[in-house]
Write a protein that holds these residues in place. Structure first.
Motif, short mmCIF file in Angstrom:
data_model
loop_
_atom_site.label_atom_id
_atom_site.label_comp_id
_atom_site.label_asym_id
_atom_site.label_seq_id
_atom_site.Cartn_x
_atom_site.Cartn_y
_atom_site.Cartn_z
N ALA A 160 0.57 -1.23 -0.02
CA ALA A 160 0.06 -0.05 -0.07
C ALA A 160 1.08 1.26 -0.05
N ASP A 161 2.01 1.18 0.71
CA ASP A 161 2.97 2.32 0.81
C ASP A 161 3.37 2.55 -0.55
N ALA A 162 3.89 1.63 -1.41
CA ALA A 162 4.53 1.80 -2.46
C ALA A 162 3.43 2.21 -3.60
N LEU A 163 2.27 1.64 -3.65
CA LEU A 163 1.29 2.22 -4.58
C LEU A 163 0.83 3.23 -4.46
N THR A 164 0.53 3.78 -2.97
CA THR A 164 0.21 4.98 -2.93
C THR A 164 1.15 6.03 -3.16
N SER A 209 0.69 14.58 -0.18
CA SER A 209 1.02 13.26 -0.80
C SER A 209 2.96 13.06 -0.11
N HIS A 210 3.30 14.35 -0.18
CA HIS A 210 4.66 14.08 0.39
C HIS A 210 4.95 13.64 1.90
N THR A 211 4.04 14.11 2.77
CA THR A 211 4.17 13.90 4.21
C THR A 211 3.43 12.30 4.45
N VAL A 269 2.61 11.13 -9.21
CA VAL A 269 2.08 11.54 -10.40
C VAL A 269 1.15 12.76 -9.91
N ILE A 270 0.59 12.76 -8.74
CA ILE A 270 -0.03 14.01 -8.34
C ILE A 270 0.91 15.08 -7.91
N GLN A 271 2.17 14.88 -7.37
CA GLN A 271 3.12 15.84 -7.44
C GLN A 271 3.80 16.21 -8.40
N LEU A 272 3.75 15.46 -9.44
CA LEU A 272 4.26 16.00 -10.90
C LEU A 272 3.24 16.99 -11.36
N LEU A 273 2.21 16.75 -11.31
CA LEU A 273 1.03 17.64 -11.78
C LEU A 273 1.05 18.99 -10.82
N LEU A 290 3.33 5.78 -5.63
CA LEU A 290 3.31 6.04 -7.03
C LEU A 290 2.30 6.71 -7.44
N GLY A 291 1.06 6.98 -6.86
CA GLY A 291 0.00 7.82 -7.22
C GLY A 291 0.23 9.23 -6.69
N GLN A 292 0.93 9.06 -5.65
CA GLN A 292 1.50 10.49 -4.95
C GLN A 292 2.50 11.13 -5.76
#
Length: 524
Positions: A177-181, A329-331, A187-191, A183-185
């Motif tokens: 769950a940590d790793a997959l979230t 997402s960072h925290t 993408v969000i950070q990128l945008l 990954l999503g985070q």
């Protein structure tokens, strides 16, 4: 924030919880919970490793450094991290992976009982857990500070909201769950990061300030210098050395990313990807912070609110919510990974020593204990976070830079150097003495000596002296009093020997927590 921003934020929280629920199906035992069963792809491990090193402190404490001093925020923070991880990709990543693939352990500290002795393992485990509580508490306080800027919620309410959401997905889904979230985070950070970068460039153009002309503006005088203020050459070198150990496993959560990959080569590739991301991506994130003196006037003396103020002024609703989600997402990435790492240390290293019932845990009971420990750790760190601005802890950046960087070295030196052949003569005496002397040096430099020095001891010495003391004593005692034995040598050889580990990538961790005595010298 308006209803659109809140919808983005709530939607993000919902997705994180959904990922945790989905990941729950992939977790059958403690190996899955702590090391993803050794089945994590190298690219996912690399992104997860990268994301687990961030927190909202970047947008508060380091935003303040960028606002006050300029590009030194990158030169003395993300650049040494990138270089340290690049070095560690060869030096540490493959060896840490072999802890799982060859010794079949689930905690980064689990091997220390055989590498040194039980006392050393327990000293490093307890001090590491206590330090992580303070470290994660600073992260909760940082994100709560940002949340209060945008929404007006109190510090304690912000801590509770972020901690509760994080607890749900990382407790039920473990490292998957940590790793997959993360990954999503990412993408969000990128945008969010690109949106903020573009918004700042457009605003500068409105003021007739070109991309490169900005550095000639009076408000940015001296901000282009790489080393200024308290962040000089000594600080940079000290920080590089600290981050070499910290981001390659000294703070435990990054070590788990190396352990989770399918083999040593995959762990090495994972580290190289993380190093490349640390070298490139922070430049995009820092650019708006470097330009912030041209666009906003910080209300706080340290400038830690500058990024939040700039975001509110420049971004339309919807994008504002996306950037706030980026803060979360960072925290949440770092705190969830820390919670998983500490849960591994407690259930695998500490609990079996203090409780006979823990030594009899099976797969199911061990997994339940891991989840309960994760919740307890998060609760303790959230409690400490409510005191983060007290006279004891002072402000957020003081906790992160001084306490964490200063105390990490004495814990990491025996753990990390114990992996290498060169230091095979350094045994329990060297490990415990260097650990204790490093902690004592931290206290002396930061308190009694600091009180008697006019203007205080410079920050670079506050954080570097404890690590230097531990390093020198660890090496010196190992030379004066060698404690290598055939069993310890065999353990070190198994960690250092090249070979194909693919066949043992998904070997489950022994059911009895902490049991590693018989895995060191019986196989070639």
């Amino acid at each position: 924030m308006n209803s659109l921003d809140w919808a983005v934020l709530i939607g993000y929280f919902g997705v994180m919880v959904a990922i945790g629920i989905w990941s729950h199906k992939r977790v059958d035992n403690v190996s899955d919970f702590f090391t993803a069963g050794g089945r994590m792809p190298w690219w996912l491990s690399g992104i997860s490793h990268h994301m687990s090193g961030y927190s909202a402190v970047m947008f508060t404490g380091y935003a303040g450094i960028a606002y006050t001093y300029g590009v030194t925020s990158f030169i003395t923070w993300s650049f040494p991290i990138a270089l340290g991880i690049a070095i560690g990709s060869k030096l540490f990543a493959p060896r840490i992976n072999r802890l799982r693939s060859r010794l079949h352990v689930a905690s980064p500290l689990e091997y220390l009982k055989n590498r040194y002795d039980l006392k050393t393992q327990q000293a490093l485990a307890w001090s590491g857990m206590l330090l992580k509580i303070v470290d994660v508490a600073a992260k909760w306080a940082a994100i709560a500070t940002l949340l209060s800027v945008f929404t007006g919620v109190s510090l304690n309410q912000g801590i509770f909201i972020t901690g509760a959401i994080t607890a749900v997905y990382c407790t039920i889904g473990g490292l998957w769950a940590d790793a997959l979230t993360e990954l999503g985070q990412f993408v969000i950070q990128l945008l969010a990061g690109v949106s903020m970068f573009v918004a700042v460039v457009l605003k500068l153009n409105d003021k007739n300030i070109g991309f490169f002309d900005a550095w000639n503006q009076p408000a940015l005088h001296g901000h282009g210098k790489p080393l200024v203020g308290p962040y000089g050459t000594v600080f940079l070198l000290a920080f590089l050395f600290i981050k070499l150990f910290e981001y390659n496993g000294g703070m435990l959560n990054q070590a788990q990313r190396y352990m989770a990959t399918t083999g040593p080569k995959a762990a090495e590739r994972s580290a190289r990807l993380s190093a490349a991301l640390w070298l490139v991506w922070p430049v995009v994130l820092f650019f708006p912070m470097w330009m912030s003196p041209l666009l906003v006037h910080a209300q706080k003396p340290d400038g830690s609110d500058s990024y939040g103020l700039m975001t509110e002024q420049l971004l339309p609703h919807g994008l504002l919510g996306l950037v706030v989600v980026g803060f979360f997402s960072h925290t949440m990435a770092m705190c969830s990974s820390d919670a998983n790492a500490i849960s591994a240390v407690f259930t695998r290293d500490v609990a079996p020593v203090v409780s006979s019932r823990a030594r009899a845990w099976g797969e199911r009971s061990g997994l339940v204990a891991a989840r309960v420990t994760t919740v307890v750790f998060l609760g303790l760190s959230m409690t400490v976070a409510t005191q983060i601005n007290s006279p004891t802890f002072k402000d957020i950046i003081t906790v992160v830079i001084k306490w964490v960087a200063g105390l990490m070295g004495p814990i990491a030196i025996p753990m990390m150097l114990g992996l290498l052949r060169r230091f095979r003569t350094s045994g329990p005496t060297a490990a415990l003495t260097s650990w204790a002397a490093g902690l004592l040096a931290f206290w002396l430099v930061n308190y009694p000596i600091n009180w008697h020095v006019d203007g205080g001891v410079p920050l670079q010495y506050q954080v570097s002296i404890p690590l230097a003391v531990s390093l020198v004593l660890y090496i010196l005692i190992g030379y004066v009093k060698p404690e290598d034995t055939p069993e310890r040598d065999a353990l070190i050889e198994r960690i250092n020997t090249d070979g194909d580990d693919s066949g043992s990538a998904a070997v489950p961790v022994p059911a009895q927590a902490g049991a590693v005595e018989d895995v060191t010298g019986t196989q070639p």
